[in-house]
Design a protein around this motif. Structure first.
Motif, PDB file in Angstrom:
ATOM      1  N   UNK A  87     -10.216 -86.252   1.416  1.00  0.00           N
ATOM      2  CA  UNK A  87     -10.275 -84.997   0.799  1.00  0.00           C
ATOM      3  C   UNK A  87      -8.944 -84.500   0.574  1.00  0.00           C
ATOM      4  N   UNK A  88      -8.164 -84.470   1.614  1.00  0.00           N
ATOM      5  CA  UNK A  88      -6.647 -84.132   1.948  1.00  0.00           C
ATOM      6  C   UNK A  88      -5.892 -84.723   0.757  1.00  0.00           C
ATOM      7  N   UNK A  89      -5.878 -86.205   0.717  1.00  0.00           N
ATOM      8  CA  UNK A  89      -5.256 -86.733  -0.086  1.00  0.00           C
ATOM      9  C   UNK A  89      -5.562 -86.583  -1.546  1.00  0.00           C
ATOM     10  N   UNK A  90      -7.021 -86.346  -2.024  1.00  0.00           N
ATOM     11  CA  UNK A  90      -7.387 -85.951  -3.351  1.00  0.00           C
ATOM     12  C   UNK A  90      -6.925 -84.519  -3.867  1.00  0.00           C
ATOM     13  N   UNK A  91      -6.845 -83.523  -2.855  1.00  0.00           N
ATOM     14  CA  UNK A  91      -6.221 -82.258  -3.069  1.00  0.00           C
ATOM     15  C   UNK A  91      -4.900 -82.091  -2.888  1.00  0.00           C
ATOM     16  N   UNK A  92      -4.105 -83.005  -2.548  1.00  0.00           N
ATOM     17  CA  UNK A  92      -2.659 -83.129  -2.593  1.00  0.00           C
ATOM     18  C   UNK A  92      -2.266 -82.060  -1.349  1.00  0.00           C
ATOM     19  N   UNK A  93      -2.784 -82.224  -0.255  1.00  0.00           N
ATOM     20  CA  UNK A  93      -2.547 -81.289   0.872  1.00  0.00           C
ATOM     21  C   UNK A  93      -2.901 -82.103   2.106  1.00  0.00           C
ATOM     22  N   UNK A  94      -2.560 -81.212   3.188  1.00  0.00           N
ATOM     23  CA  UNK A  94      -2.804 -81.770   4.496  1.00  0.00           C
ATOM     24  C   UNK A  94      -4.316 -81.455   5.262  1.00  0.00           C
ATOM     25  N   UNK A  95      -4.446 -82.407   6.210  1.00  0.00           N
ATOM     26  CA  UNK A  95      -5.991 -82.354   6.863  1.00  0.00           C
ATOM     27  C   UNK A  95      -6.105 -80.876   7.311  1.00  0.00           C
ATOM     28  N   UNK A  96      -5.147 -80.219   7.988  1.00  0.00           N
ATOM     29  CA  UNK A  96      -4.969 -79.026   8.370  1.00  0.00           C
ATOM     30  C   UNK A  96      -5.658 -77.837   7.628  1.00  0.00           C
ATOM     31  N   UNK A  97      -5.405 -77.940   6.231  1.00  0.00           N
ATOM     32  CA  UNK A  97      -5.621 -76.913   5.075  1.00  0.00           C
ATOM     33  C   UNK A  97      -7.154 -77.348   4.872  1.00  0.00           C
ATOM     34  N   UNK A  98      -7.615 -78.632   4.973  1.00  0.00           N
ATOM     35  CA  UNK A  98      -8.874 -79.063   4.467  1.00  0.00           C
ATOM     36  C   UNK A  98      -9.921 -78.275   5.666  1.00  0.00           C
ATOM     37  N   UNK A  99      -9.391 -78.712   7.057  1.00  0.00           N
ATOM     38  CA  UNK A  99     -10.118 -78.044   8.007  1.00  0.00           C
ATOM     39  C   UNK A  99     -10.207 -76.787   8.148  1.00  0.00           C
ATOM     40  N   UNK A 100      -9.037 -76.060   7.724  1.00  0.00           N
ATOM     41  CA  UNK A 100      -9.367 -74.406   7.668  1.00  0.00           C
ATOM     42  C   UNK A 100     -10.386 -74.013   6.558  1.00  0.00           C
ATOM     43  N   UNK A 101     -10.470 -74.602   5.497  1.00  0.00           N
ATOM     44  CA  UNK A 101     -11.285 -74.342   4.562  1.00  0.00           C
ATOM     45  C   UNK A 101     -12.686 -74.580   4.876  1.00  0.00           C
ATOM     46  N   UNK A 102     -12.906 -75.845   5.729  1.00  0.00           N
ATOM     47  CA  UNK A 102     -14.317 -76.055   6.161  1.00  0.00           C
ATOM     48  C   UNK A 102     -14.908 -75.127   7.133  1.00  0.00           C
TER      49      UNK A 102
END
Length: 341
Positions: free
Chosen positions: A15-30
């Motif tokens: 997900x982080x790779x597809x959104x061009x961001x880091x895992x931390x940002x995805x974790x915050x979103x979730x």
């Protein structure tokens, strides 16, 4: 980019790779911390999650938070109607409390008991409910190895301090015996599987004897039989019937499984419950009202007991330090033709 059915399950890194961001940002979103992210980043993450069909692992998230929201239920015999009703109550309470139930049927095998205790520990369940109906002493002793919050249903373990939920056995057996006496039975046989140290059988037998002692003019008998020993059961019933010829006589069965075997034995011996011998059994059985003139039973509030057991486990999980308690429920006598005057 849609993933094919055979593709590996998407990860947070995908997900982080597809959104061009880091895992931390995805974790915050979730985790609901979207206020820390820009609108553009939130949209990219949402698009990536949908295109990858990403589903976060609830187990992993729970472990990270220190809570799995899992409850284990250990059952000795899942074919026993009593156990099924208890399980329904436990599961309903789990749903209400936001827990998921893991059911383990040991099938009365000691090695399975140990296996399931280890399995539940590996899943990091937060508490255990044990439906001890039919469970052997060796299996029960293994439960003492667990340090998890635990509630026992229907059975106490000697020298093991634990919350217990069950029937008020003395009250129930007293009511059942009084019913038979009030119906004019002059000889009563209390039948049970081997009593040993099983508190439910002991308490019912003691209450029966205490009630009968107040009526010295009546014949009070008791016997222990193995559940699947039809020869022994036939002999006990035949002797009781023969030695009390001319008296109104009745059999009081200590549990539902035994009641079924007693009914079969009476059929084999040509004895009719209701007219030849009275019959009253603990546990309500679906077929009881359909068998001949109907069989009188003592119904336990099994669903309610399962529900209460789960609520007590949750209290312990939440940190309740009160002394272990015993919740004793009252039951209901359902009178049918087998004990009618």
């Amino acid at each position: 980019m849609n993933r094919s059915k055979g593709a590996a399950r998407a990860t947070i890194s995908d997900v982080a790779r597809a959104a061009n961001t880091g895992k931390t940002s995805v974790s915050r979103y979730l985790n609901g911390e979207q206020n820390l992210l820009s609108d553009d980043l939130k949209q990219r993450i949402e698009t990536a999650i949908q295109s990858l069909n990403y589903r976060p692992s609830q187990m992993a998230r729970s472990l990270k938070g220190g809570q799995t929201r899992l409850i284990g239920l250990i059952i000795a015999d899942i074919t026993n109607p009593y156990s099924v009703d208890v399980m329904r109550g436990v599961e309903a309470a789990c749903r209400r409390q936001g827990f998921t139930l893991l059911v383990c049927n040991t099938n009365n095998e000691i090695n399975q008991e140990q296996h399931y205790l280890q399995l539940l520990s590996s899943y990091q369940v937060e508490g255990i409910v044990v439906n001890a109906v039919g469970m052997r002493e060796e299996a029960l002793s293994m439960l003492q190895q667990s340090l998890l919050p635990m509630v026992l249903i229907d059975r106490k373990i000697p020298d093991f301090t634990c919350d217990v939920v069950g029937l008020n056995n003395r009250e129930a057996a007293t009511l059942a015996t009084h019913h038979l006496i009030d119906q004019g039975f002059e000889a009563i046989l209390f039948l049970s599987e081997p009593v040993g140290t099983v508190n439910t059988r002991l308490e019912r037998l003691d209450a029966y004897r205490a009630t009968m002692q107040a009526h010295p003019d009546l014949q009070a008998r008791s016997a222990e039989v193995l559940l699947n020993d039809s020869t022994q059961l036939d002999a006990v019933l035949s002797e009781f019937s023969r030695s009390n010829r001319g008296r109104r006589k009745a059999v009081l069965s200590a549990n539902g499984a035994l009641t079924l075997h007693i009914a079969r034995a009476m059929r084999r011996l040509g004895i009719r419950w209701g007219s030849d011998i009275g019959l009253l059994g603990f546990d309500e059985l679906e077929w009881a009202e359909l068998a001949g003139v109907g069989i009188t039973t003592f119904k336990q509030p099994t669903y309610e007991m399962g529900y209460a057991a789960l609520e007590q486990v949750v209290k312990r999980i939440q940190g309740c330090q009160d002394a272990p308690c015993e919740q004793a429920f009252s039951g209901e006598l359902i009178v049918r033709g087998s004990t009618s005057l």
